[in-house]
Design a protein around this motif. Structure first.
Motif, PDB file in Angstrom:
ATOM      1  N   TYR A   1      -6.019   7.172 -22.768  1.00  0.00           N
ATOM      2  CA  TYR A   1      -4.662   7.686 -22.611  1.00  0.00           C
ATOM      3  C   TYR A   1      -4.626   9.189 -22.879  1.00  0.00           C
TER       4      TYR A   1
ATOM      5  N   LEU B   1       4.040   6.416 -14.948  1.00  0.00           N
ATOM      6  CA  LEU B   1       2.924   6.664 -15.871  1.00  0.00           C
ATOM      7  C   LEU B   1       2.844   5.541 -16.898  1.00  0.00           C
ATOM      8  N   GLN B   2       3.986   5.150 -17.435  1.00  0.00           N
ATOM      9  CA  GLN B   2       4.015   4.055 -18.404  1.00  0.00           C
ATOM     10  C   GLN B   2       3.538   2.760 -17.761  1.00  0.00           C
TER      11      GLN B   2
ATOM     12  N   LYS C   1       7.633   9.521 -15.417  1.00  0.00           N
ATOM     13  CA  LYS C   1       7.325   8.945 -16.732  1.00  0.00           C
ATOM     14  C   LYS C   1       7.271   7.427 -16.664  1.00  0.00           C
TER      15      LYS C   1
ATOM     16  N   TRP D   1      -3.525  11.189 -19.447  1.00  0.00           N
ATOM     17  CA  TRP D   1      -2.097  11.096 -19.197  1.00  0.00           C
ATOM     18  C   TRP D   1      -1.512  12.367 -18.581  1.00  0.00           C
TER      19      TRP D   1
ATOM     20  N   LEU E   1      -2.618  12.674 -14.865  1.00  0.00           N
ATOM     21  CA  LEU E   1      -1.966  11.639 -14.084  1.00  0.00           C
ATOM     22  C   LEU E   1      -0.473  11.916 -13.927  1.00  0.00           C
ATOM     23  N   TYR E   2       0.157  12.336 -15.001  1.00  0.00           N
ATOM     24  CA  TYR E   2       1.579  12.666 -14.935  1.00  0.00           C
ATOM     25  C   TYR E   2       1.811  13.785 -13.910  1.00  0.00           C
TER      26      TYR E   2
ATOM     27  N   ILE F   1       1.611  12.337 -10.387  1.00  0.00           N
ATOM     28  CA  ILE F   1       2.775  11.492 -10.100  1.00  0.00           C
ATOM     29  C   ILE F   1       4.003  12.366  -9.888  1.00  0.00           C
TER      30      ILE F   1
ATOM     31  N   ALA G   1      -1.932   4.816  -9.683  1.00  0.00           N
ATOM     32  CA  ALA G   1      -0.676   5.571  -9.763  1.00  0.00           C
ATOM     33  C   ALA G   1      -0.103   5.809  -8.369  1.00  0.00           C
TER      34      ALA G   1
END
Length: 180
Positions: free
Chosen positions: A13, A38-39, A35, A17, A20-21, A24, A66
């Protein structure tokens, strides 16, 4: 990670993260939706570690997961926008008398009544397609049938619903527009 090691998950993570965020967010241009997705990606890893493939490119795997979630979100949003657009188009074309006669609850109740009257398997396929926004391929895989059978079931469902709504009159114009 596959054995449920929380420290391994934390390392993954913390390592991925932000990257990846960023990917996205670039696709969606919406902070809250980014968000949420991502979660979803990381909760999927934690809840289903057995689905993680053996790969040397873990970042690529996460990006692919994703991207699929982003595309699904966009598709769901498109259906919602199509529905609202059809409703707005009808509202601008309908007379005041018609609009007073019909309200959205009555319309949705009529649609739901027609869906509920479908044979069980046809109703299941229709609801997975229209309410869950699953593709024909996804529905076929879920129900153990071919994409073509799913396509035929959806077509048949729409035909039956359209016919019954046409017979009931009144709100049929809007309802038929919504069931494209």
């Amino acid at each position: 990670m596959k054995s449920g090691d929380q420290r391994a998950f934390t390392v993954i993570y913390n390592r991925y993260w932000r990257l990846l965020y960023g990917h996205i967010y670039k696709m969606l241009r919406d902070e809250e939706d980014a968000k949420d997705i991502l979660q979803d990606v990381f909760s999927g890893l934690w809840l289903h570690p057995e689905k993680i493939p053996e790969t040397s490119n873990f970042a690529g795997y996460l990006y692919t997961v994703a991207r699929h979630k982003v595309l699904n979100a966009i598709r769901k949003n498109k259906y919602k926008n199509d529905y609202l657009g059809a409703l707005a188009a009808y509202a601008t074309e309908a007379s005041d008398e018609t609009l007073q006669y019909i309200d959205s609850r009555d319309l949705m109740a009529a649609i739901e009544k027609e869906i509920a009257s479908l044979p069980p398997r046809m109703r299941q396929v229709f609801e997975l397609s229209r309410k869950e926004n699953l593709s024909n391929k996804e529905i076929g895989k879920l129900l153990g049938t071919s994409d073509e059978t799913v396509k035929k079931q959806i077509h048949k469902s729409l035909k039956v619903i359209r016919y019954n709504l046409k017979e009931s009159g009144g709100a049929a114009v809007l309802l038929l527009a919504l069931l494209r």
